[in-house]
Design an enzyme around this catalytic site. Sequence first.
Site, PDB file in Angstrom:
ATOM      1  N   TYR A   1      39.793  44.251  46.590  1.00  0.00           N
ATOM      2  CA  TYR A   1      41.086  44.944  46.597  1.00  0.00           C
ATOM      3  C   TYR A   1      41.058  46.152  45.669  1.00  0.00           C
ATOM      4  O   TYR A   1      41.388  47.271  46.067  1.00  0.00           O
ATOM      5  CB  TYR A   1      42.215  44.006  46.176  1.00  0.00           C
ATOM      6  CG  TYR A   1      43.435  44.749  45.670  1.00  0.00           C
ATOM      7  CD1 TYR A   1      44.182  45.559  46.528  1.00  0.00           C
ATOM      8  CD2 TYR A   1      43.813  44.684  44.327  1.00  0.00           C
ATOM      9  CE1 TYR A   1      45.279  46.270  46.071  1.00  0.00           C
ATOM     10  CE2 TYR A   1      44.914  45.389  43.865  1.00  0.00           C
ATOM     11  CZ  TYR A   1      45.643  46.184  44.733  1.00  0.00           C
ATOM     12  OH  TYR A   1      46.717  46.900  44.266  1.00  0.00           O
ATOM     13  N   ALA A   2      40.665  45.931  44.410  1.00  0.00           N
ATOM     14  CA  ALA A   2      40.649  47.021  43.441  1.00  0.00           C
ATOM     15  C   ALA A   2      39.679  48.111  43.864  1.00  0.00           C
ATOM     16  O   ALA A   2      39.943  49.303  43.664  1.00  0.00           O
ATOM     17  CB  ALA A   2      40.284  46.481  42.061  1.00  0.00           C
TER      18      ALA A   2
ATOM     19  N   THR B   1      42.655  49.440  55.836  1.00  0.00           N
ATOM     20  CA  THR B   1      43.999  49.929  55.515  1.00  0.00           C
ATOM     21  C   THR B   1      43.988  50.835  54.293  1.00  0.00           C
ATOM     22  O   THR B   1      44.487  51.964  54.330  1.00  0.00           O
ATOM     23  CB  THR B   1      44.957  48.757  55.285  1.00  0.00           C
ATOM     24  OG1 THR B   1      45.081  47.996  56.492  1.00  0.00           O
ATOM     25  CG2 THR B   1      46.334  49.251  54.874  1.00  0.00           C
TER      26      THR B   1
ATOM     27  N   THR C   1      46.722  51.805  41.398  1.00  0.00           N
ATOM     28  CA  THR C   1      46.974  50.604  40.590  1.00  0.00           C
ATOM     29  C   THR C   1      46.156  50.663  39.312  1.00  0.00           C
ATOM     30  O   THR C   1      45.098  51.311  39.276  1.00  0.00           O
ATOM     31  CB  THR C   1      46.604  49.324  41.375  1.00  0.00           C
ATOM     32  OG1 THR C   1      46.607  48.199  40.487  1.00  0.00           O
ATOM     33  CG2 THR C   1      45.213  49.434  41.983  1.00  0.00           C
ATOM     34  N   ASP C   2      46.621  49.962  38.285  1.00  0.00           N
ATOM     35  CA  ASP C   2      45.833  49.894  37.055  1.00  0.00           C
ATOM     36  C   ASP C   2      44.549  49.090  37.245  1.00  0.00           C
ATOM     37  O   ASP C   2      43.619  49.182  36.440  1.00  0.00           O
ATOM     38  CB  ASP C   2      46.664  49.309  35.904  1.00  0.00           C
ATOM     39  CG  ASP C   2      47.131  47.877  36.132  1.00  0.00           C
ATOM     40  OD1 ASP C   2      46.998  47.374  37.275  1.00  0.00           O
ATOM     41  OD2 ASP C   2      47.630  47.264  35.179  1.00  0.00           O
ATOM     42  N   GLU C   3      44.468  48.320  38.332  1.00  0.00           N
ATOM     43  CA  GLU C   3      43.280  47.504  38.556  1.00  0.00           C
ATOM     44  C   GLU C   3      42.037  48.327  38.880  1.00  0.00           C
ATOM     45  O   GLU C   3      40.917  47.803  38.822  1.00  0.00           O
ATOM     46  CB  GLU C   3      43.543  46.474  39.656  1.00  0.00           C
ATOM     47  CG  GLU C   3      44.597  45.446  39.274  1.00  0.00           C
ATOM     48  CD  GLU C   3      44.633  44.252  40.201  1.00  0.00           C
ATOM     49  OE1 GLU C   3      43.549  43.824  40.660  1.00  0.00           O
ATOM     50  OE2 GLU C   3      45.732  43.755  40.465  1.00  0.00           O
TER      51      GLU C   3
ATOM     52  N   PRO D   1      50.579  26.776  40.388  1.00  0.00           N
ATOM     53  CA  PRO D   1      49.126  26.787  40.194  1.00  0.00           C
ATOM     54  C   PRO D   1      48.668  27.964  39.334  1.00  0.00           C
ATOM     55  O   PRO D   1      48.744  29.118  39.745  1.00  0.00           O
ATOM     56  CB  PRO D   1      48.593  26.907  41.619  1.00  0.00           C
ATOM     57  CG  PRO D   1      49.656  27.677  42.347  1.00  0.00           C
ATOM     58  CD  PRO D   1      50.967  27.261  41.724  1.00  0.00           C
TER      59      PRO D   1
ATOM     60  N   LYS E   1      41.303  50.225  46.545  1.00  0.00           N
ATOM     61  CA  LYS E   1      42.298  51.119  45.947  1.00  0.00           C
ATOM     62  C   LYS E   1      41.624  52.244  45.166  1.00  0.00           C
ATOM     63  O   LYS E   1      42.108  53.384  45.158  1.00  0.00           O
ATOM     64  CB  LYS E   1      43.236  50.325  45.039  1.00  0.00           C
ATOM     65  CG  LYS E   1      44.160  49.371  45.785  1.00  0.00           C
ATOM     66  CD  LYS E   1      45.129  50.100  46.699  1.00  0.00           C
ATOM     67  CE  LYS E   1      46.199  50.849  45.918  1.00  0.00           C
ATOM     68  NZ  LYS E   1      47.211  51.474  46.827  1.00  0.00           N
TER      69      LYS E   1
END
Length: 305
Positions: free
Chosen positions: A123-124, A73, A99-101, A178, A127
């Site tokens: 994920y990062a 994706t 993203t900042d990540e 959590p 991106k």
Amino acid sequence: GIRLVNLDTLTYAGNLDSLADVGCDIRHEFIHGDIRNRELVGPLFERVRGVFHFAAETHVDRSIMDAGEFVLTDVFGTYVLLEALRRSPNVEFFVHVSTDEVYGSRAEGFFKETDALAPSSPYAASKAGADRLAHAYRVPYGAPVMIVRPSNNYGPFQHPEKFIPLFTTNALEGKTLPLYGKGLNVRDWLHVEDNCRAIDLVARRGALGEAYNIGANDERRNIDVARRVVKHLGKPRDLIKLVPDRLGHDTRYAVDIRKIRRLGWAPRVGFEDGLKRTLEWYSGNAAWWRKIKERSAEHTAFSEA
């Protein structure tokens, strides 16, 4: 007037109830479809003058368990959009929401747009790949691409797998909150309204080919945010339970926002006010989030931040 065409594949995180307020607006058209579908995407680009690319798999925990959908994706889907973009001369801008990540973690200081990207999770990384792919279409093809890298968003309508809505809805239900590790990870919290104003400004005034950090420069430890949530809701602090830390959990995100400030943007929503408004929204819209949590109860143990 401006007509908005909204393309969404409606994964588990999609919710048409979020569009209830615009459902009768003839200027809005919703299309159920996948950004990876070239036959669908190509003709849509012939109908629009600008594109805001928000589509992505975004949950860090899910990416650690299975990175495949994130690559398909976030990277391949972005490729399909960019291919349609370079074949559509009428599109004046394409704002890629990164993203900042993508920068990774840093103990001190702030990441500038020119700093190297060093993502710490699948994920990062997906991106970051999409971010650089968007930039690469600007260089050889002259595609009208701009990139934004926002910090952690919060506000109404956010999926309850994310940190603040998860903790809020769990607290409202009297369930455990959590919290990863010791809760000392630091995030810069940006209200969604401020983020949207910034993205709109970049589309109108940003320089093609440039990247813009978006942040509130309002850093908070996760444990302090959790405590604010239970205090605002009048719930006991012992609902907060420390759980084993996420693999590769970034310690701190922080971005330099001077570049977008020069365009005339500044954050308006302070965290205390924004958090209060957000908690009130979730408190008053239980029907919206209960349906989501009931549909995907197995995923609500995550703490995304």
